[in-house]
Write a protein that holds these residues in place. Structure first.
Motif, short mmCIF file in Angstrom:
data_model
loop_
_atom_site.label_atom_id
_atom_site.label_comp_id
_atom_site.label_asym_id
_atom_site.label_seq_id
_atom_site.Cartn_x
_atom_site.Cartn_y
_atom_site.Cartn_z
N GLY A 92 0.85 -1.18 0.00
CA GLY A 92 0.00 0.00 0.00
C GLY A 92 0.88 1.23 0.00
O GLY A 92 2.09 1.15 0.28
N ASN A 93 0.27 2.38 -0.33
CA ASN A 93 1.01 3.63 -0.41
C ASN A 93 0.31 4.65 0.47
O ASN A 93 -0.87 4.92 0.27
CB ASN A 93 1.02 4.11 -1.87
CG ASN A 93 1.93 5.29 -2.13
OD1 ASN A 93 3.05 5.35 -1.61
ND2 ASN A 93 1.46 6.24 -2.93
N ALA A 94 1.01 5.19 1.45
CA ALA A 94 0.36 6.11 2.39
C ALA A 94 1.24 7.33 2.65
O ALA A 94 2.45 7.31 2.38
CB ALA A 94 0.06 5.40 3.71
N ARG A 95 0.59 8.37 3.17
CA ARG A 95 1.32 9.55 3.64
C ARG A 95 1.60 9.33 5.13
O ARG A 95 0.67 9.19 5.93
CB ARG A 95 0.47 10.80 3.43
CG ARG A 95 1.09 12.07 4.03
CD ARG A 95 0.15 13.24 3.87
NE ARG A 95 0.05 13.66 2.49
CZ ARG A 95 0.90 14.53 1.92
NH1 ARG A 95 1.87 15.07 2.62
NH2 ARG A 95 0.76 14.86 0.65
N TRP A 96 2.85 9.25 5.47
CA TRP A 96 3.26 8.96 6.85
C TRP A 96 3.76 10.24 7.51
O TRP A 96 4.47 11.02 6.87
CB TRP A 96 4.38 7.91 6.86
CG TRP A 96 4.08 6.70 6.03
CD1 TRP A 96 4.45 6.50 4.72
CD2 TRP A 96 3.33 5.54 6.41
NE1 TRP A 96 3.98 5.28 4.28
CE2 TRP A 96 3.29 4.67 5.30
CE3 TRP A 96 2.69 5.15 7.59
CZ2 TRP A 96 2.63 3.44 5.32
CZ3 TRP A 96 2.05 3.93 7.62
CH2 TRP A 96 2.02 3.08 6.50
N LYS A 97 3.40 10.42 8.76
CA LYS A 97 3.90 11.58 9.51
C LYS A 97 4.51 11.10 10.80
O LYS A 97 3.93 10.25 11.51
CB LYS A 97 2.76 12.54 9.80
CG LYS A 97 3.17 13.79 10.57
CD LYS A 97 1.96 14.70 10.75
CE LYS A 97 2.32 15.91 11.59
NZ LYS A 97 1.13 16.76 11.78
N GLY A 98 5.68 11.64 11.11
CA GLY A 98 6.33 11.24 12.35
C GLY A 98 7.61 12.01 12.57
O GLY A 98 7.90 12.99 11.88
N ALA A 99 8.36 11.57 13.58
CA ALA A 99 9.65 12.18 13.88
C ALA A 99 10.73 11.42 13.12
O ALA A 99 10.59 10.23 12.86
CB ALA A 99 9.92 12.11 15.37
N ARG A 100 11.80 12.12 12.79
CA ARG A 100 12.94 11.41 12.18
C ARG A 100 13.59 10.52 13.25
O ARG A 100 13.89 10.99 14.36
CB ARG A 100 14.00 12.41 11.70
CG ARG A 100 13.61 13.15 10.47
CD ARG A 100 14.85 13.76 9.78
NE ARG A 100 14.44 14.33 8.52
CZ ARG A 100 14.14 15.62 8.36
NH1 ARG A 100 14.26 16.46 9.35
NH2 ARG A 100 13.74 16.05 7.18
N LEU A 101 13.83 9.27 12.87
CA LEU A 101 14.51 8.37 13.79
C LEU A 101 15.86 8.95 14.20
O LEU A 101 16.28 8.86 15.35
CB LEU A 101 14.68 6.98 13.13
CG LEU A 101 15.46 5.95 13.92
CD1 LEU A 101 14.82 5.65 15.28
CD2 LEU A 101 15.60 4.65 13.12
N LYS A 102 16.54 9.59 13.26
CA LYS A 102 17.89 10.11 13.55
C LYS A 102 17.85 11.20 14.63
O LYS A 102 18.78 11.31 15.42
CB LYS A 102 18.59 10.59 12.29
CG LYS A 102 18.18 11.92 11.74
CD LYS A 102 19.20 12.36 10.69
CE LYS A 102 18.98 13.82 10.34
NZ LYS A 102 19.75 14.25 9.20
N ASP A 103 16.78 11.98 14.68
CA ASP A 103 16.67 13.02 15.71
C ASP A 103 16.51 12.39 17.09
O ASP A 103 17.09 12.86 18.08
CB ASP A 103 15.48 13.95 15.42
CG ASP A 103 15.69 14.77 14.15
OD1 ASP A 103 16.84 14.86 13.67
OD2 ASP A 103 14.69 15.33 13.63
#
Ligand SMILES: Nc1nc2c(c(=O)[nH]1)N[C@H]1C(S)=C(S)[C@@H](COP(=O)(O)O)O[C@H]1N2
Ligand SMILES: [Mo]
Length: 405
Positions: free
Chosen positions: A153-164
């Motif tokens: 599936g294709n979605a718009r994901w929102k979150g924090a950068r893992l690197k931060d």
């Protein structure tokens, strides 16, 4: 397996018309190994439209091809894949994420409020595709969930950068991998706990997220809420759902899910990004990493009837590991000649790219329609299956035989 209705009742899964769906509804998955479709039906899980059931324990449901009529896959149509059966539902208020490991300077814990407040939010559109998508088409047959075309599936994901988040913990110079554990455990299963890792360099890629939103909504339970890892370009085995622990480690992660699972023979598939800390000279396999270039025809089915002299519009989408789709070619004569399809808007390099192609069949009879995507690196789909024992990376060009009268 336990009585299915008992399980469904206890697990709170709603069964909508189980067993009532005629297999003809599913014939879009042309070319599936015989028996694959017969064993499956459509059922609605909580919060989902009816999806193609592959197994109840654990919960494995795929998206029917005709649901892919837009570039974004809505949450209620998005496939669901779990390895273990006891997946806890976690209220956002109760959720905590532990960041630590022997290679972290300052281990700490995060609540959802802190994750949202203390780290900049990033949004991107990316394809989440199971490594074993299309496994059910493998010939010879291989063991595993017998997916058709819709384990993606294709979605718009929102979150924090893992690197931060990792930067706040402080990563020591000896770190080689970052490990990920989800909330579910193996207590009731013989299956080992699902734990995965990424090489450090990939974990700190700008596009790798700890996502808490999917298509503008809180991440659904079945797709990994309250939060999951999103690794654009890489197969979904690394997209850990219900993430509760992230560890920086100085040694390559061992365990079933890193080896022997989720591996392909070295050199079998073109890979720009290799997971070398998981490779050994005396081991013939390497972890699967990037998705291969692929496409799907979404609006016509095997055996569908058309009239001579009337235009036929073929629609679908294409995707790759993020190098960028730059060409989709369509054949209407079984692969003898190819013409360019029209590409739709670019929604970012990790997204599905819609395309369409129109032609007017003049001759009555069978016309075999095929679509073949290529990316900016010049990689393209294969005409013959590249067989591997787990049925991974199936990007065989489809052949859909339509009838013109
Ligand atoms: N915690 C957890 N995360 C997981 C898995 C799992 O079994 N447990 N399966 C992985 C695999 S193999 C796939 S294909 C994707 C499926 O994501 P979805 O259920 O949101 O479609 O989740 C990944 N993350
Ligand atoms: Mo998967």
């Amino acid at each position: 397996m336990k009585n299915r209705r008992t399980f469904l009742k206890h697990s709170g899964l709603a069964v909508v018309g189980a067993g009532l769906f005629a297999p003809t509804k599913l014939l879009s998955a042309a070319g599936l190994a015989s028996g694959t479709l017969a064993a499956s039906g459509l059922e609605a899980l909580p919060g989902k439209k009816p999806l193609i059931k592959r197994s109840y324990r654990p919960v494995n449901y795929e998206t029917p091809v005709d649901y892919f009529d837009d570039v974004i896959t809505p949450n209620d149509r998005f496939f669901v894949r779990w390895h273990l059966t006891n997946v806890p539902e976690i209220a956002v208020a109760d959720w905590k994420l532990k960041i630590g490991g022997e290679s972290a300077e300052r281990p700490f814990e995060l609540t959802m409020e802190q994750l949202k407040k203390d780290f900049p939010a990033v949004e991107l559109i990316a394809v989440c595709q199971c490594s074993g998508n299309r496994r059910g088409l493998s010939d010879p047959h291989v063991a595993g969930v017998e997916w058709g075309y819709g384990a993606m599936g294709n979605a718009r994901w929102k979150g924090a950068r893992l690197k931060d988040v990792l930067a706040k913990a402080g990563i020591k110079p000896d770190a080689v991998e970052i490990t990920f554990d989800g909330a579910e455990g193996p207590a009731l299963d013989k299956t080992p706990d699902f734990v995965k890792s990424l090489p450090l360099w990939k974990a700190v890629d700008d596009n790798v997220l700890i996502a808490y939103e999917m298509n503008g909504e809180p991440l659904p339970h079945l797709n990994g809420g309250p939060a999951r890892i999103v690794v654009p370009g890489w197969t979904a085995t690394y997209w850990m759902k219900k993430i509760v622990a992230i560890n920086a480690v100085a040694k390559p992660l061992q365990g079933f899910w890193m080896n022997p699972a989720y591996r392909v023979p070295k050199g079998m598939f073109p890979t720009g990004e290799r997971f070398t800390s998981q490779e050994k000279d005396n081991v013939a396999t390497t972890p699967i990493t990037e998705m291969v270039v692929n496409s799907l025809i979404t609006n016509i089915k095997d055996g569908q009837r058309f009239s001579a002299g009337v235009p036929v519009v073929v629609k679908g989408m294409a995707w790759d590991a993020g190098y960028g789709i730059n060409l989709v070619e369509v054949s209407t004569d079984g692969g003898r000649t190819w013409q360019d399809a029209v590409l739709d808007r670019d929604h970012g390099r990790f997204s599905f790219r819609l395309w369409q192609f129109s032609f007017q069949p003049s001759q009555p009879g069978t016309h075999v329609v095929m679509a073949k995507a290529s990316n900016r690196q010049g990689a393209t789909q294969t005409l013959e299956l590249i067989f591997n024992p787990a049925g991974y990376q199936n990007n065989v060009v489809q052949r859909i035989a339509i009838q013109v009268a």
